[in-house]
Write an enzyme that holds these catalytic residues in place. Structure first.
Site, mmCIF file in Angstrom:
data_model
loop_
_atom_site.group_PDB
_atom_site.id
_atom_site.type_symbol
_atom_site.label_atom_id
_atom_site.label_comp_id
_atom_site.label_asym_id
_atom_site.label_seq_id
_atom_site.Cartn_x
_atom_site.Cartn_y
_atom_site.Cartn_z
ATOM 1 N N SER A 148 0.857 -1.196 0.000
ATOM 2 C CA SER A 148 0.000 0.000 0.000
ATOM 3 C C SER A 148 0.883 1.232 0.000
ATOM 4 O O SER A 148 2.027 1.186 0.493
ATOM 5 C CB SER A 148 -0.893 0.008 1.241
ATOM 6 O OG SER A 148 -1.498 1.277 1.443
ATOM 7 N N TYR A 161 -1.299 -0.183 10.616
ATOM 8 C CA TYR A 161 -1.544 -0.648 9.249
ATOM 9 C C TYR A 161 -0.369 -0.275 8.352
ATOM 10 O O TYR A 161 0.153 -1.117 7.608
ATOM 11 C CB TYR A 161 -2.837 -0.027 8.707
ATOM 12 C CG TYR A 161 -3.077 -0.339 7.245
ATOM 13 C CD1 TYR A 161 -3.477 -1.606 6.841
ATOM 14 C CD2 TYR A 161 -2.893 0.645 6.268
ATOM 15 C CE1 TYR A 161 -3.688 -1.896 5.505
ATOM 16 C CE2 TYR A 161 -3.100 0.358 4.928
ATOM 17 C CZ TYR A 161 -3.497 -0.915 4.550
ATOM 18 O OH TYR A 161 -3.696 -1.201 3.206
#
Length: 253
Positions: A148, A161
């Protein structure tokens, strides 16, 4: 775009029950690959496998919990029993559970680390021998890890995250030094704003609203956009490794 080179491939896609994993599995199968679909939601996997088969493709639904080693072991056996060794692995499964670190959400931290990092490692451990064997035989072998932009772009309250995704990107780079000399390609894909189920797991109403505002302001990418990039990556000539790809909606800075 047509990806005829996929017709000889045997693939594993994790997180195949929805979003980028589902779209990738569909596209690989449409190109002729045999695709093992790994995820936790049996009904979704069975429905996807049935759709792919009805369209003339080949798909195997394998219910798998990446946080459970026994479940992964059983999945590997099922894949090998049905298809034999694989030569393409897409590590896509992941969860995004943002909250301030001060909230101390150990439940969320554990789930993200177990899925986004340890789960990725379990799949790598399970199929590396297949990939190196394929490469030794002169065939194309690919490991694709979906990371990501949060791996390198700081978003408030997404610290854990982002840390898991930074680990995936770093892991991919390190694996290239180990597997690249053995002719196994390792690619890290870092998507920006993409319309998937990922945001639906957020239980913080403020952060959920903020994410919704981003989708209102920026035309997001689709899961199919990411699937297309993955298919392009794994169909380059065998000696070409697209090693690190950052992909954003045009309006996302």
């Amino acid at each position: 775009m047509s990806y005829a080179a996929l017709a000889t491939r045997t693939a594993v896609v994790t997180g195949a029950a929805s979003g980028m994993g589902e779209a990738t599995a569909r596209l690989l199968a449409a190109g002729g690959a045999r695709v093992a679909l790994l995820a936790r939601r049996t009904e979704r996997l069975d429905a996807l496998a049935a759709e792919i088969t009805a369209a003339g493709g080949r798909a195997l639904a394998v219910t798998t919990d990446l946080t459970d080693q026994a479940s992964v072991d059983a999945a590997v056996k099922a894949v090998h029993d049905a298809y034999g060794p694989v030569d393409l692995v897409v590590n896509n499964a992941g969860v995004m559970l943002p909250n301030p670190v001060a909230d101390g959400r150990l439940d969320e931290w554990t789930r993200m680390i177990d899925t986004n990092l340890t789960g990725v490692l379990r799949i790598i451990r399970a199929f590396t021998a297949d990939l190196t064997a394929a490469a030794d035989e002169g065939r194309t072998a690919d490991l694709v890890n979906v990371s990501s932009i949060a791996s390198h772009v700081v978003f408030p309250d997404y610290a854990v995250y982002g840390a898991t995704k930074a680990a995936v990107t770093q892991l991919s780079g390190a694996l290239r030094t180990e597997l690249g000399p053995r002719d196994v390609r390792v690619s890290a894909i870092e998507p920006g704003l993409t319309d998937t189920e990922l945001g639906g797991h957020i239980d913080n109403p403020v952060l959920r609203e903020q994410l919704g505002g981003m989708f209102d302001a920026i035309p997001a990418m689709t899961a199919e956009d990411i699937a297309d990039l993955i298919a392009y990556t794994v169909t380059r000539p065998r000696h070409v490794n697209l090693r690190h790809l950052v992909v954003l909606p045009t309006r996302q800075a």
